[in-house]
Write an enzyme that holds these catalytic residues in place. Structure first.
Site, PDB file in Angstrom:
ATOM      1  N   ARG A 152      51.491  36.045  52.856  1.00  9.56           N
ATOM      2  CA  ARG A 152      51.191  37.455  52.610  1.00  9.56           C
ATOM      3  C   ARG A 152      49.897  37.907  53.290  1.00  9.56           C
ATOM      4  O   ARG A 152      49.169  38.750  52.765  1.00  9.56           O
ATOM      5  CB  ARG A 152      51.128  37.728  51.099  1.00  9.56           C
ATOM      6  CG  ARG A 152      52.392  37.343  50.346  1.00  9.56           C
ATOM      7  CD  ARG A 152      53.614  38.107  50.848  1.00  9.56           C
ATOM      8  NE  ARG A 152      54.798  37.680  50.133  1.00  9.56           N
ATOM      9  CZ  ARG A 152      55.652  36.750  50.578  1.00  9.56           C
ATOM     10  NH1 ARG A 152      55.449  36.177  51.764  1.00  9.56           N
ATOM     11  NH2 ARG A 152      56.697  36.401  49.878  1.00  9.56           N
ATOM     12  N   SER A 175      54.740  43.647  44.107  1.00 13.06           N
ATOM     13  CA  SER A 175      53.998  42.528  43.529  1.00 13.06           C
ATOM     14  C   SER A 175      52.504  42.821  43.590  1.00 13.06           C
ATOM     15  O   SER A 175      51.953  43.099  44.658  1.00 13.06           O
ATOM     16  CB  SER A 175      54.299  41.237  44.294  1.00 13.06           C
ATOM     17  OG  SER A 175      55.659  40.869  44.145  1.00 13.06           O
ATOM     18  N   GLU A 180      47.702  41.237  45.993  1.00 10.50           N
ATOM     19  CA  GLU A 180      48.567  41.347  47.165  1.00 10.50           C
ATOM     20  C   GLU A 180      48.522  42.759  47.726  1.00 10.50           C
ATOM     21  O   GLU A 180      48.808  42.972  48.895  1.00 10.50           O
ATOM     22  CB  GLU A 180      50.003  40.963  46.800  1.00 10.50           C
ATOM     23  CG  GLU A 180      50.944  40.913  47.972  1.00 10.50           C
ATOM     24  CD  GLU A 180      52.280  40.258  47.630  1.00 10.50           C
ATOM     25  OE1 GLU A 180      53.309  40.727  48.136  1.00 10.50           O
ATOM     26  OE2 GLU A 180      52.293  39.283  46.857  1.00 10.50           O
TER      27      GLU A 180
END
Length: 346
Positions: free
Chosen positions: A182, A235, A305
């Protein structure tokens, strides 16, 4: 000079670019409707672009005028401040796609990931079927190395076309992006402005379209069973090594925890839901509380995130240019001390 301290909109270079492409500059447009969380204050200026060349030209011109530029794609995985965004916001609606016979696919950065996954499957090219339920665009997916179901952008990206801060357009091979879980070199760019993704090339493998559709149907069904609907950012936290952020949040007893109109999902604890009237300040406060309680219980600091965008009360910024991330997410490796800011502010 505007009241925000930035040059007035539009500057000379930006005005010329807008005229070249026949684009309108909108002022004071609330950005909430352009995000998946339905949160976000007004943009000083908003331009919607549909051509890759126009995207590069408009951003380059704004930079030349000394204006900060925020490029917004699908509006997922970003939290826009209640006070809004200073400078120019460019809404990226570039959609061109080009399929080649050898499995190479060129996609403009504004192409939606689920659309790209479907069109590739129709043509019998595998490698992006994991993206069928992932919100967002190609550009954002490259920056954050988006992924799901064991696949990610790094697994099939061949090259990316960038507008560099110096104003040059360059094509970088995927290995130059330092793609990780990520993250990427683009996401952690140490100065502002950071490069803007204009397009990406993918190298896919031949596969049976029927099997690809079966896999995508299974992924979509799993997503519906395990992730909440409604307005969310996606998320919230990255999974720590060897564990899952959602499991830690649930084990800390935080499902249903709320700040104002924002609540930790009862279905998947790594999703915060905007029940209709939530604010960015409330999201920040809830993030900090979740981080604090998970850290107290398990000694694990959850790293965000999502990215924070816009004008925040304290104006603190980390080296990546995202305001106050350090205070809510340990960008400096420090545990959070508690809720940040006034949950009712903004």
């Amino acid at each position: 000079m505007s009241a925000s301290g930035f040059p007035a909109l539009p500057g000379e270079a930006l005005a010329r670019a807008l005229r070249r492409w026949g684009l309108d500059l909108q002022r004071g447009v609330p950005l909430a409707r352009f995000t998946t969380a339905r949160i976000g204050g007004p943009a000083d200026g908003l331009v919607i672009v549909e051509e890759v060349e126009a995207l590069a030209d408009v951003v380059r011109a704004a930079w030349a005028d000394g204006l900060p530029v925020t490029v917004l794609g699908g509006g997922s995985n970003v939290l826009i401040a209640d006070r809004g965004v200073r400078g120019l916001v460019v809404l990226n609606r570039t959609r061109p796609l080009r399929f080649e016979a050898d499995g190479r696919v060129w996609a403009a950065s504004g192409v939606l990931l689920p659309t790209l996954a479907r069109l590739c499957a129709e043509r019998g090219w595998g490698g992006l079927e994991w993206a069928i339920g992932v919100p967002g665009t190609v550009g954002g997916a490259v920056v954050g190395n988006a992924g799901a179901h064991g696949g990610d952008i790094a697994g099939c990206l061949e090259a990316v076309t960038l507008l560099l801060p110096e104003g040059e357009v360059a094509t970088w091979p995927a290995d130059r992006l330092a793609l990780g879980y990520r993250t990427s070199r683009l996401k952690t760019w140490p100065t502002t402005p950071r490069p803007v993704v204009l397009a990406a090339s993918f190298l896919l493998r031949p596969a049976d379209p029927e099997r690809l559709w079966e896999r995508m149907a299974a992924f979509s069904a799993y997503r519906r069973r395990t992730q909440p609907g409604g307005s969310s950012l996606g998320s919230m936290f990255r999974n720590p090594p060897g564990d899952h952020a959602g499991r830690l949040i649930e084990a800390a007893g935080l499902k249903g925890l709320r700040r104002g109109g924002i609540v930790v999902s009862a279905l998947h604890a790594n999703f915060f839901i905007n029940e209709g009237n939530g604010t960015a300040a409330e999201v920040r406060a809830l993030m900090a509380e979740v981080q604090r309680r998970v850290f107290e219980r398990f000694g694990v600091l959850l790293e965000p995130e999502i990215e924070l965008i816009g004008e925040w009360e304290d104006e603190a910024e980390d080296p990546g240019g995202c305001p106050v991330r350090g205070e809510i997410g340990g960008a400096r490796g420090e545990p959070p001390l508690g809720p940040v800011g006034d949950p009712g502010a903004g």
